[in-house]
Design a protein around this motif. Structure first.
Motif, mmCIF file in Angstrom:
data_model
loop_
_atom_site.group_PDB
_atom_site.id
_atom_site.type_symbol
_atom_site.label_atom_id
_atom_site.label_comp_id
_atom_site.label_asym_id
_atom_site.label_seq_id
_atom_site.Cartn_x
_atom_site.Cartn_y
_atom_site.Cartn_z
ATOM 1 N N GLU A 181 0.844 -1.182 0.000
ATOM 2 C CA GLU A 181 0.000 0.000 0.000
ATOM 3 C C GLU A 181 0.886 1.242 0.000
ATOM 4 O OE1 GLU A 181 -3.313 0.592 -0.253
ATOM 5 O OE2 GLU A 181 -3.422 -1.517 -0.799
ATOM 6 N N LYS A 182 0.315 2.357 -0.469
ATOM 7 C CA LYS A 182 1.077 3.605 -0.443
ATOM 8 C C LYS A 182 1.157 4.120 0.999
ATOM 9 C CE LYS A 182 -2.856 5.688 0.325
ATOM 10 N NZ LYS A 182 -3.162 6.201 1.680
ATOM 11 N N PRO A 183 2.208 4.891 1.310
ATOM 12 C CA PRO A 183 3.358 5.229 0.477
ATOM 13 C C PRO A 183 4.333 4.059 0.414
ATOM 14 C CG PRO A 183 3.715 6.083 2.666
ATOM 15 C CD PRO A 183 2.331 5.470 2.671
ATOM 16 N N LEU A 184 5.277 4.141 -0.501
ATOM 17 C CA LEU A 184 6.285 3.094 -0.619
ATOM 18 C C LEU A 184 6.973 2.873 0.726
ATOM 19 C CD1 LEU A 184 8.003 1.208 -2.451
ATOM 20 C CD2 LEU A 184 9.505 3.184 -2.858
ATOM 21 N N ALA A 185 7.391 3.956 1.359
ATOM 22 C CA ALA A 185 8.060 3.918 2.661
ATOM 23 C C ALA A 185 7.914 5.310 3.273
ATOM 24 C CB ALA A 185 9.527 3.537 2.489
ATOM 25 N N THR A 186 8.528 5.522 4.424
ATOM 26 C CA THR A 186 8.451 6.847 5.048
ATOM 27 C C THR A 186 9.716 7.667 4.831
ATOM 28 O OG1 THR A 186 9.182 5.888 7.155
ATOM 29 C CG2 THR A 186 6.807 6.124 6.809
ATOM 30 N N THR A 187 10.759 7.066 4.266
ATOM 31 C CA THR A 187 11.970 7.810 3.912
ATOM 32 C C THR A 187 12.449 7.363 2.540
ATOM 33 O OG1 THR A 187 13.602 6.239 4.813
ATOM 34 C CG2 THR A 187 12.663 7.859 6.347
ATOM 35 N N VAL A 188 13.109 8.260 1.845
ATOM 36 C CA VAL A 188 13.657 7.927 0.530
ATOM 37 C C VAL A 188 14.709 6.831 0.648
ATOM 38 C CG1 VAL A 188 15.039 8.820 -1.384
ATOM 39 C CG2 VAL A 188 13.130 10.165 -0.496
ATOM 40 N N ALA A 189 15.520 6.890 1.706
ATOM 41 C CA ALA A 189 16.562 5.869 1.882
ATOM 42 C C ALA A 189 15.947 4.474 1.964
ATOM 43 C CB ALA A 189 17.375 6.163 3.145
ATOM 44 N N VAL A 212 8.839 -8.683 -8.386
ATOM 45 C CA VAL A 212 7.954 -7.536 -8.583
ATOM 46 C C VAL A 212 7.803 -6.788 -7.267
ATOM 47 C CG1 VAL A 212 5.586 -6.818 -9.097
ATOM 48 C CG2 VAL A 212 6.677 -8.633 -10.448
ATOM 49 N N LEU A 213 7.990 -5.477 -7.304
ATOM 50 C CA LEU A 213 7.636 -4.588 -6.198
ATOM 51 C C LEU A 213 6.605 -3.620 -6.747
ATOM 52 C CD1 LEU A 213 7.887 -3.356 -3.381
ATOM 53 C CD2 LEU A 213 9.856 -2.028 -4.220
ATOM 54 N N ALA A 214 5.356 -3.826 -6.358
ATOM 55 C CA ALA A 214 4.242 -3.047 -6.908
ATOM 56 C C ALA A 214 3.580 -2.229 -5.817
ATOM 57 C CB ALA A 214 3.219 -3.986 -7.552
ATOM 58 N N LEU A 215 2.912 -1.165 -6.227
ATOM 59 C CA LEU A 215 2.145 -0.315 -5.325
ATOM 60 C C LEU A 215 0.686 -0.305 -5.759
ATOM 61 C CD1 LEU A 215 3.330 1.510 -2.924
ATOM 62 C CD2 LEU A 215 5.006 0.531 -4.507
ATOM 63 N N ASN A 216 -0.212 -0.237 -4.786
ATOM 64 C CA ASN A 216 -1.635 -0.192 -5.086
ATOM 65 C C ASN A 216 -2.064 1.251 -5.354
ATOM 66 O OD1 ASN A 216 -4.341 -0.884 -5.397
ATOM 67 N ND2 ASN A 216 -4.752 -0.796 -3.203
ATOM 68 N N LEU A 217 -1.588 1.806 -6.447
ATOM 69 C CA LEU A 217 -1.898 3.194 -6.828
ATOM 70 C C LEU A 217 -3.086 3.174 -7.795
ATOM 71 C CD1 LEU A 217 1.790 4.353 -7.121
ATOM 72 C CD2 LEU A 217 0.157 5.023 -5.349
ATOM 73 N N HIS A 218 -4.239 2.871 -7.232
ATOM 74 C CA HIS A 218 -5.415 2.560 -8.045
ATOM 75 C C HIS A 218 -6.106 3.778 -8.637
ATOM 76 C CE1 HIS A 218 -7.837 3.710 -4.528
ATOM 77 N NE2 HIS A 218 -6.959 3.012 -3.822
ATOM 78 N N GLY A 235 7.538 0.030 -7.831
ATOM 79 C CA GLY A 235 8.225 0.666 -6.728
ATOM 80 C C GLY A 235 9.101 1.815 -7.187
ATOM 81 N N ALA A 236 9.722 1.673 -8.350
ATOM 82 C CA ALA A 236 10.572 2.753 -8.871
ATOM 83 C C ALA A 236 9.750 4.008 -9.140
ATOM 84 C CB ALA A 236 11.276 2.287 -10.144
ATOM 85 N N GLU A 237 8.527 3.835 -9.655
ATOM 86 C CA GLU A 237 7.654 4.981 -9.884
ATOM 87 C C GLU A 237 7.210 5.600 -8.556
ATOM 88 O OE1 GLU A 237 5.675 3.472 -14.122
ATOM 89 O OE2 GLU A 237 4.669 3.061 -12.213
#
Length: 359
Positions: free
Chosen positions: A95-103, A118-124, A334-336
């Motif tokens: 689920e979004k966000p990917l994480a809480t820090t860019v690192a 695959v690293l996917a996000l539920n950006l529906h 995940g890259a997006e």
């Protein structure tokens, strides 16, 4: 190929958003994991065949060795859980966000690449028909050179479970901006094919939530709980081509509920107003005989952005994830999502704060 999926997090997102789509896509749910044992048992008991139940995700990963996992837990735990799952060879939908820090986000993306998973996000939001149509319209060149995009999702009374992890910075990483803004920033970037950005400015406010004003019915509220995040945010981005993107969102504010996307180009403009009350939420403004006229393109209707999570976009998102696990393209990556997280982190670090007296 049928895949075995483990659910990490057994709350409403998993129950309403993940389970129906995964089952419809032909996946098997083989395990449910949640720190709350009763919650995990309750969700598992609704499924047939009944999956295994765990309270420790590491034990679950080692025991059932899922092909894939979905992660619907407090934001601060996304990175650690995803990295462990990727490390044992599982595909991950987070689920979004990917994480809480860019690192942390970078580590997740790097781990997925090394593991070839695959690293996917539920950006529906991307999957709503009006936004699919808008992206096609932009890509066709009909609007000309895009110079301004405004994306708004304003809730008048919509704090998610005040006093829960959602309103605690240490658990969520932020408030309305990281919660709703993660969707909105991604939507704007995706519509424009992820342009480079060179300037970010932001204003965040914590005014109504700390006073328990405008909570609404978005979850179970805990009046004695912590509220140390923003309930309103406005972010302005300048793209490398000179265009401007404005993101505005709130959990609670003194105004109407609004879901709106405006795109202005050199040849035409589009206004997607999902709370307009008209049959078609998308209106195109273009020149005709010296005037600016309106047209309403026809496409499949959909609910407003605040609509129920049990809708077609969630089903499609889960289908895309299952397809991606089987080698197909098209899922939000995940890259997006890392691009959006970079903007979120910059916005928080630079933001002007208004009325900040969190309690």
């Amino acid at each position: 190929m049928e895949i075995g999926v483990a659910l990490i997090g057994a709350g409403n997102i998993a129950r309403i958003g993940h389970v129906p789509g995964l089952l419809r896509a032909g996946a098997r749910i083989i395990a449910v994991c949640d720190a709350d044992l009763e919650k995990a048992r309750l969700l598992a008991g609704e499924l047939n065949p009944q999956p295994s139940v765990f309270t420790d995700y590491r034990e679950m990963l080692a025991t059932v060795k899922p092909d894939a996992v979905t992660i619907a837990i407090p934001n601060t735990f996304h990175a650690a859980v995803a990295i462990e799952a990727l490390g044992i060879g599982a595909h991950v939908l987070c689920e979004k966000p990917l994480a809480t820090t860019v690192a942390d986000g970078e580590k997740m993306v790097e781990t997925a690449a090394k593991a070839d998973r695959v690293l996917a996000l539920n950006l529906h939001f991307r999957l709503r028909p009006e936004f699919q149509h808008l992206k096609e319209t932009i890509a066709s060149g009909t609007l000309g050179e895009i110079f301004y995009v405004n994306v708004r999702l304003m809730r008048r009374c919509g704090v998610p479970a005040c006093g829960s992890w959602f309103t605690r910075r240490e658990m969520a990483g932020g408030g309305a901006l990281i919660d709703l803004g993660a969707h909105l920033i991604d939507l704007a970037l995706w519509l424009l094919d992820f342009p480079g950005t060179k300037e970010v400015s932001a204003q965040i406010a914590s005014l109504l939530g700390p006073r328990r004003v405008g909570l609404g019915d978005w979850g179970q509220h805990r009046p004695e709980g912590v509220f140390d995040v923003e309930d309103f945010a406005s972010v302005r981005l300048q793209t490398e081509s000179g265009g401007v993107i404005v993101i505005e969102t709130s959990w609670t504010y003194f105004g109407p509920d609004e879901s709106r996307v405006q795109v202005l180009g050199s040849l035409a403009g589009v206004d997607v107003n999902s709370t307009s009350g008209i049959d078609s939420p998308l209106c195109v403004y273009k020149p005709l005989d010296g005037e600016v006229v309106q047209t309403f393109p026809r496409f499949a209707a959909t609910s407003a952005m605040q609509g129920s999570t049990s809708n077609r976009e969630w089903l499609l998102s889960m289908q895309q994830f299952v397809d991606a696990c089987n080698g197909k393209q098209g899922v939000a990556t995940g890259a997006e999502a890392l691009r959006s997280l970079e903007i979120l982190q910059r916005a928080y670090s630079l933001a002007t704060k208004v009325g900040w007296q969190p309690v």
